[in-house]
Design an enzyme around this catalytic site. Structure first.
Site, PDB file in Angstrom:
ATOM      1  N   THR A   1      70.755  20.116  62.655  1.00 31.89           N
ATOM      2  CA  THR A   1      71.167  19.931  61.266  1.00 31.89           C
ATOM      3  C   THR A   1      72.123  21.084  60.925  1.00 31.89           C
ATOM      4  O   THR A   1      71.741  22.032  60.245  1.00 31.89           O
ATOM      5  CB  THR A   1      69.951  19.926  60.317  1.00 31.89           C
ATOM      6  OG1 THR A   1      69.048  20.973  60.697  1.00 31.89           O
ATOM      7  CG2 THR A   1      69.222  18.605  60.335  1.00 31.89           C
TER       8      THR A   1
ATOM      9  N   CYS B   1      69.272  28.821  62.565  1.00 31.94           N
ATOM     10  CA  CYS B   1      68.468  28.748  61.339  1.00 31.94           C
ATOM     11  C   CYS B   1      68.961  29.618  60.180  1.00 31.94           C
ATOM     12  O   CYS B   1      69.339  29.083  59.139  1.00 31.94           O
ATOM     13  CB  CYS B   1      67.020  29.099  61.669  1.00 31.94           C
ATOM     14  SG  CYS B   1      66.287  27.943  62.849  1.00 31.94           S
TER      15      CYS B   1
HETATM   16  N1  LIG Z   1      66.147  26.567  67.458  1.00 33.66           N
HETATM   17  C1  LIG Z   1      65.198  27.007  66.664  1.00 33.66           C
HETATM   18  O1  LIG Z   1      64.724  28.123  66.835  1.00 33.66           O
HETATM   19  C2  LIG Z   1      64.648  26.154  65.524  1.00 33.66           C
HETATM   20  C3  LIG Z   1      63.487  26.574  64.878  1.00 33.66           C
HETATM   21  C4  LIG Z   1      62.967  25.799  63.853  1.00 33.66           C
HETATM   22  C5  LIG Z   1      63.642  24.652  63.452  1.00 33.66           C
HETATM   23  N2  LIG Z   1      64.790  24.271  64.068  1.00 33.66           N
HETATM   24  C6  LIG Z   1      65.443  23.040  63.630  1.00 33.66           C
HETATM   25  O2  LIG Z   1      65.185  22.009  64.579  1.00 33.66           O
HETATM   26  C7  LIG Z   1      66.291  21.112  64.669  1.00 33.66           C
HETATM   27  C8  LIG Z   1      66.766  21.044  66.121  1.00 33.66           C
HETATM   28  O3  LIG Z   1      67.241  22.320  66.507  1.00 33.66           O
HETATM   29  P1  LIG Z   1      67.333  22.763  68.019  1.00 33.66           P
HETATM   30  O4  LIG Z   1      67.484  24.252  67.993  1.00 33.66           O
HETATM   31  O5  LIG Z   1      66.247  22.160  68.813  1.00 33.66           O
HETATM   32  O6  LIG Z   1      68.719  22.088  68.433  1.00 33.66           O
HETATM   33  P2  LIG Z   1      69.363  22.022  69.900  1.00 33.66           P
HETATM   34  O7  LIG Z   1      70.819  21.985  69.720  1.00 33.66           O
HETATM   35  O8  LIG Z   1      68.761  23.069  70.788  1.00 33.66           O
HETATM   36  O9  LIG Z   1      68.852  20.633  70.472  1.00 33.66           O
HETATM   37  C9  LIG Z   1      69.198  19.431  69.906  1.00 33.66           C
HETATM   38  C10 LIG Z   1      69.337  18.403  71.029  1.00 33.66           C
HETATM   39  O10 LIG Z   1      69.484  17.140  70.411  1.00 33.66           O
HETATM   40  C11 LIG Z   1      70.412  16.382  71.174  1.00 33.66           C
HETATM   41  N3  LIG Z   1      70.894  15.331  70.296  1.00 33.66           N
HETATM   42  C12 LIG Z   1      71.705  15.442  69.229  1.00 33.66           C
HETATM   43  N4  LIG Z   1      71.845  14.262  68.628  1.00 33.66           N
HETATM   44  C13 LIG Z   1      71.122  13.368  69.327  1.00 33.66           C
HETATM   45  C14 LIG Z   1      70.878  11.999  69.186  1.00 33.66           C
HETATM   46  N5  LIG Z   1      71.397  11.307  68.184  1.00 33.66           N
HETATM   47  N6  LIG Z   1      70.100  11.398  70.101  1.00 33.66           N
HETATM   48  C15 LIG Z   1      69.564  12.084  71.127  1.00 33.66           C
HETATM   49  N7  LIG Z   1      69.750  13.418  71.287  1.00 33.66           N
HETATM   50  C16 LIG Z   1      70.515  14.046  70.405  1.00 33.66           C
HETATM   51  C17 LIG Z   1      71.423  17.381  71.644  1.00 33.66           C
HETATM   52  O11 LIG Z   1      72.104  16.923  72.797  1.00 33.66           O
HETATM   53  C18 LIG Z   1      70.538  18.613  71.910  1.00 33.66           C
HETATM   54  O12 LIG Z   1      70.119  18.670  73.272  1.00 33.66           O
HETATM   55  C19 LIG Z   1      67.326  21.646  63.698  1.00 33.66           C
HETATM   56  O13 LIG Z   1      67.167  21.002  62.462  1.00 33.66           O
HETATM   57  C20 LIG Z   1      66.954  23.119  63.553  1.00 33.66           C
HETATM   58  O14 LIG Z   1      67.361  23.667  62.318  1.00 33.66           O
HETATM   59  C21 LIG Z   1      65.306  24.993  65.124  1.00 33.66           C
END
Ligand SMILES: NC(=O)c1ccc[n+]([C@@H]2O[C@H](COP(=O)([O-])OP(=O)(O)OC[C@H]3O[C@@H](n4cnc5c(N)ncnc54)[C@H](O)[C@@H]3O)[C@@H](O)[C@H]2O)c1
Length: 401
Positions: free
Chosen positions: A83, A257
């Site tokens: 996001t 984040c």
């Molecule tokens: N990274 C953190 O520390 C953390 C902590 C808490 C919350 N979040 C939240 O969690 C969510 C995900 O973050 P993240 O860090 O895991 O992201 P990320 O970029 O590490 O992983 C997201 C994955 O989703 C895949 N993807 C994107 N669109 C897709 C779709 N339509 N279908 C299938 N796969 C798809 C991407 O290829 C990627 O591998 C965000 O909203 C983020 O704010 C992240």
């Protein structure tokens, strides 16, 4: 029961690794290279061990896929997609929308859909549910819940088991099923009265950090102007046993984040006619920190950086991870280059970045430490250049904030 997790990044793969003990997990990701590696049992996420993945794969409990139809018979679907902000630095809901399309078009039985992606209050009720219903041509009702992820990749002391998990369903049935799911691998569940409270709580947690980081970054500029040590002053303040929480200054904030989530809160605040002045200003202060640091480095070096070789030490957004998303190092490097410095960077955890590779930790005119990984020795940093500026507070003997 089969569960599907959409997105196999930091959040999605971390959940897959713990859920594999109790469920058959399908990890859907649109990145074919990630899928391929995961199916070979190779994790790209700190904190998810190859051995865990390999065990689940061998026991038939985990499979990564890029094929959307493989989620069709899942009983639980978790959304864990990015996001980010768009070019106008507004919430970019394209990834969530795409995940909803995948669910709507492919899920062929009634399931529990849980959103773990961070987003503004109202996302589950007003965006995700209607989007899935819009894309679905099947007449199926799903249950919907939110449980914002709190994982801190690379962190040893808090994990999925001992970090309390907030959740709320759109219906009592969704809440019950969500509790049942997370209670398998999380010790403490905190049910709140509505999805909006859960969504807002997550945004406020990260906004609290963003604002306090900005405050201490501004305070570092004040203490420097007063000729006193910011670290000694913070340690002194931190002896108060209540009403104070210590944050430390830095080159700015990074990761998915802290630089991003507060803007989701600011956007929804302003859409609803409420002020978001602290959030907006905190964001600016954190972004301006990189320029303040380069100003300090320049003024310590006869007022010019033209032609000087500058080594930026540590470009990951925080220690001991390879994550460079929104890293403050990017702005530090930009400002150094804008002033004519010849910039390279050293970070063997990151390895390569924007087509450049990690340079040796030696031989520069100036070193600027943005992130200090644990395995980088203080003495090696001090020996890498005759002038070293440290933004981390972890390199005694260097100049610094
Ligand atoms: N990274 C953190 O520390 C953390 C902590 C808490 C919350 N979040 C939240 O969690 C969510 C995900 O973050 P993240 O860090 O895991 O992201 P990320 O970029 O590490 O992983 C997201 C994955 O989703 C895949 N993807 C994107 N669109 C897709 C779709 N339509 N279908 C299938 N796969 C798809 C991407 O290829 C990627 O591998 C965000 O909203 C983020 O704010 C992240």
């Amino acid at each position: 029961m089969k569960i599907a997790i959409i997105g196999q990044g930091y959040v999605g793969l971390t959940i897959a690794a713990v859920a594999g003990e109790f469920y058959s997990v399908v990890g859907l990701d649109r990145n074919a290279r990630v899928v391929d590696q995961l199916n070979k049992g190779v994790s790209h996420i700190e904190g998810v061990e190859n051995s865990t993945l390999q065990k689940w794969i061998k026991e038939g409990r985990y499979r990564a896929t890029a094929e959307e139809s493989e989620i069709s018979d899942a009983g639980i679907v978790i959304i864990a997609v990015p996001t980010p902000l768009n070019a106008a630095r507004q919430p970019d809901m394209n990834f969530i929308d795409a995940a909803c399309k995948t669910i709507g078009k492919n899920l062929s039985q009634s399931a529990l859909v849980i959103n773990e992606s961070t987003s503004f209050p109202g996302t589950l009720r007003n965006f995700i549910k209607p989007a899935i219903e819009k894309y679905s041509h099947m007449n199926i009702d799903h249950e919907y819940a939110i449980s914002p992820e709190r994982v801190d990749p690379g962190r040893g002391d808090f994990n999925q088991k001992n970090t309390p998990r907030i959740f709320a369903g759109l219906t009592p049935e969704a809440s019950t099923r969500t509790r049942e799911f997370y209670s398998k691998f999380c010790d403490q569940l905190v049910e709140v009265s509505s999805p909006e409270v859960a969504e807002a709580a997550k945004l406020f947690e990260n906004t609290f950090r963003q604002v306090n980081i900005a405050l201490v970054n501004e305070f570092a500029q004040i203490t420097n102007a007063l000729g006193i040590s910011v670290y000694e002053t913070l340690d002194a303040a931190n002896t108060k046993p209540y009403g104070f929480m210590k944050f430390t200054p830095s080159a700015g904030v990074g990761g998915h984040c802290i630089p991003v989530d507060p803007t989701y809160l600011a956007a929804v605040a302003e859409d609803n006619g409420a002020p978001a002045t602290f959030i907006r200003r905190a964001n600016e202060v954190n972004l301006e920190m990189s320029e303040y640091i380069v100003d300090r480095v320049q003024s310590d070096n006869n007022g010019t950086l033209q032609g000087k070789s500058v080594l930026v030490v540590g470009v990951a957004y925080k220690p001991n991870v390879a994550d460079v998303r929104e890293t403050a190092a990017e702005l530090v490097i930009k400002h150094l280059r804008d002033r004519g410095a010849v910039v390279s960077w050293h970070d063997d955890v990151v390895g390569s970045w924007y087509g450049e590779i990690s340079a040796p930790l030696s031989g520069a005119d100036i070193a600027v430490v943005v992130t200090k990984h644990d395995d980088v020795k203080v003495q090696e940093i001090l020996d890498s250049a005759p002038y070293v500026f440290d933004t981390t507070g972890k390199v005694p003997g260097a100049k610094g904030l």
